[in-house]
Design an enzyme around this catalytic site. Structure first.
Site, mmCIF file in Angstrom:
data_model
loop_
_atom_site.group_PDB
_atom_site.id
_atom_site.type_symbol
_atom_site.label_atom_id
_atom_site.label_comp_id
_atom_site.label_asym_id
_atom_site.label_seq_id
_atom_site.Cartn_x
_atom_site.Cartn_y
_atom_site.Cartn_z
ATOM 1 C CD GLU A 48 7.578 -0.400 0.494
ATOM 2 O OE1 GLU A 48 7.470 0.837 1.251
ATOM 3 O OE2 GLU A 48 7.752 0.584 -0.645
ATOM 4 C CG ASP A 82 0.727 5.371 -2.734
ATOM 5 O OD1 ASP A 82 1.728 6.434 -2.787
ATOM 6 O OD2 ASP A 82 0.918 6.650 -1.585
#
Length: 175
Positions: free
Chosen positions: A100, A104
């Site tokens: 990735e 978040d």
């Protein structure tokens, strides 16, 4: 300072810091899976630069593939993750390491875990260049973290603001 559309961004993380973080993650994965041929799955669009540089640092045999998911609108994460392009290979019994650009809220990570659980993989690991611990609310473990950052919007090195900024070799933070 740079301007993308209607927003201004200030320098945040240098290209050298990014390269060091990616090289460190690649060597950690190499050490953990020295006797295997992992399948690295990059999450498009954002992770294309991370995957490219990761592959340059990873010295052992491996495979690479991509999946395309969408979870952002403008500068805000959505609660819905859409799968736009899927995988077309059998991963049964394989070691899969997701690469990735940023983690978040964790919505994408949770979606990926569910998706790969159905694939009967041997190992499922998550590697991310950027991690926002303040924003992360999921139980899925992030196995390899390049750089921990505050919960602020960033662009560059694959990350965009409404389509702009992905090509920047360093990272900028919203002013």
């Amino acid at each position: 300072m740079i301007q993308l559309h209607d927003k201004h961004f200030v320098p945040f993380i240098s290209a050298q810091e990014i390269d060091f973080a990616i090289a460190t993650m690649a060597s950690q994965v190499e050490a953990d899976f020295a006797d295997e041929i992992p399948v690295f799955v990059g999450v498009l669009n954002g992770a294309f630069m991370v995957v490219s540089d990761f592959m340059k640092h990873y010295k052992k045999p491996c495979e690479v593939s991509f999946i395309k998911l969408a979870s952002y609108e403008g500068t805000s994460p959505t609660n819905e993750v859409k799968q736009l392009i899927g995988l077309n290979q059998d991963l049964t019994g394989r070691t899969v390491i997701i690469i990735e650009d940023i983690v978040d809220t964790g919505n994408t990570v949770l979606e990926l875990k569910e998706l790969f659980k159905k694939q009967n993989v041997k190992h499922f690991k998550i590697a991310t260049l950027f991690f926002k611990p303040e924003a992360y609310k999921k139980e899925v473990k992030i196995d390899y973290i390049g750089i921990r950052i505050p919960n602020k919007f960033i662009v560059g090195f694959g990350l965009d603001y409404n389509g702009l900024g992905r090509n920047l070799p360093e990272v900028y933070q919203l002013k």
